[in-house]
Design a protein around this motif. Structure first.
Motif, PDB file in Angstrom:
ATOM      1  N   LEU A  24       0.762  -1.124   0.097  1.00  0.00           N
ATOM      2  CA  LEU A  24      -0.173  -0.035   0.019  1.00  0.00           C
ATOM      3  C   LEU A  24       0.797   1.273  -0.004  1.00  0.00           C
ATOM      4  O   LEU A  24       0.609   2.257  -0.638  1.00  0.00           O
ATOM      5  N   SER A  25       1.895   1.278   0.880  1.00  0.00           N
ATOM      6  CA  SER A  25       2.799   2.289   1.060  1.00  0.00           C
ATOM      7  C   SER A  25       3.371   2.698  -0.511  1.00  0.00           C
ATOM      8  O   SER A  25       3.529   3.855  -0.994  1.00  0.00           O
ATOM      9  N   GLU A  26       3.931   1.589  -1.040  1.00  0.00           N
ATOM     10  CA  GLU A  26       4.265   1.589  -2.625  1.00  0.00           C
ATOM     11  C   GLU A  26       3.325   2.220  -3.729  1.00  0.00           C
ATOM     12  O   GLU A  26       3.840   3.017  -4.171  1.00  0.00           O
ATOM     13  N   MET A  27       2.186   1.661  -3.316  1.00  0.00           N
ATOM     14  CA  MET A  27       0.999   2.366  -4.317  1.00  0.00           C
ATOM     15  C   MET A  27       0.697   3.865  -4.307  1.00  0.00           C
ATOM     16  O   MET A  27       0.362   4.544  -5.041  1.00  0.00           O
ATOM     17  N   LEU A  28       1.047   4.367  -2.836  1.00  0.00           N
ATOM     18  CA  LEU A  28       0.403   5.757  -2.392  1.00  0.00           C
ATOM     19  C   LEU A  28       1.651   6.669  -3.146  1.00  0.00           C
ATOM     20  O   LEU A  28       1.347   7.884  -3.326  1.00  0.00           O
ATOM     21  N   SER A  29       2.719   6.030  -3.422  1.00  0.00           N
ATOM     22  CA  SER A  29       3.892   6.821  -4.057  1.00  0.00           C
ATOM     23  C   SER A  29       3.521   7.388  -5.437  1.00  0.00           C
ATOM     24  O   SER A  29       3.963   8.026  -6.033  1.00  0.00           O
ATOM     25  N   LEU A 113       2.819  11.267   4.051  1.00  0.00           N
ATOM     26  CA  LEU A 113       2.676  12.588   4.694  1.00  0.00           C
ATOM     27  C   LEU A 113       1.601  13.430   3.606  1.00  0.00           C
ATOM     28  O   LEU A 113       0.835  14.154   4.337  1.00  0.00           O
ATOM     29  N   ARG A 114       1.645  13.234   2.520  1.00  0.00           N
ATOM     30  CA  ARG A 114       0.562  13.856   1.557  1.00  0.00           C
ATOM     31  C   ARG A 114      -0.843  13.581   2.056  1.00  0.00           C
ATOM     32  O   ARG A 114      -1.939  14.369   2.136  1.00  0.00           O
TER      33      ARG A 114
END
Length: 208
Positions: A24-29, A113-114
């Motif tokens: 999920l973290s990778e996808m948020l990027s 953070l965004r």
């Protein structure tokens, strides 16, 4: 660590849960927060939506988990001020390291953070609390530094330490979150931002 239905997750379950968070973290990027779907996260993690729902009721809950983990890492920002001097060359070094810490923390955690800023701006108290966990300890430490200088006659008595500290930290967070869009080289941004911080805390030009 428990699943949504209250069962204790074993080692394998914990690993799966963490893999879902990492994916999920990778996808948020690369994708807007609200465009990320459970099925996409599950597929990327090599599992099924049913498995995702064992650990998180929805994508937003997983995002909040990532944000919470990141906020714990944000404690290192306040540590940049612990026991540090704001006098002379040592003070200039303190300002530079605080700026570097903010810029690096935001670069490393830009995507989440965004999302936190978006949620907080929309009035979501959960995201607002996480943002406060990151920034308030820095504000408190910086306010203590201003108050200490004030007690020694180095800062004007009319200055409000909390107001100065809050304003400086808000500035640092804003610049850090938009550092790619300034059109200014990092080599120029860092010392000038440090100069503003030092002037704000001490009211004096730094000794370099």
């Amino acid at each position: 660590m428990r699943t949504v239905d209250g069962r204790v997750a074993g080692r394998r379950g914990q690993a799966t849960r963490q893999k879902l968070l990492d994916c999920l973290s990778e996808m948020l990027s690369s994708s807007p927060y609200r465009d990320v779907k459970v099925i996409d996260v599950a597929r990327r993690a090599g599992t099924s939506p049913a498995t995702f729902y064992q650990y998180f009721p929805d994508v937003e809950s997983a995002v909040l988990e990532i944000a919470d983990q990141m906020a714990s890492e944000g404690a290192a920002l306040a540590e940049l001020l612990e026991g540090r001097s704001w006098v002379g060359r040592a003070g200039w070094q303190t300002a530079q390291e605080l700026v570097e810490g903010f810029l690096e923390f935001w670069r490393a955690n830009d995507a989440i953070l965004r999302v936190i800023d978006l949620g907080a701006a929309e009035g979501d108290k959960r995201f607002a609390k996480i943002r406060a966990r990151i920034l308030n300890p820095v504000i408190s430490s910086l306010a203590d530094s201003v108050a200490e200088l004030q007690s020694k006659g180095r800062v004007d008595k009319d200055v409000n330490p909390a107001a100065i500290a809050g304003s400086l930290v808000a500035m640092l967070a804003a610049v850090a979150s938009h550092q790619k869009g300034f059109g200014v080289k990092q080599a120029d941004l860092k010392p000038n931002l440090a100069l503003l911080v030092f002037l704000g805390v001490t009211g004096r030009k730094p000794t370099r």
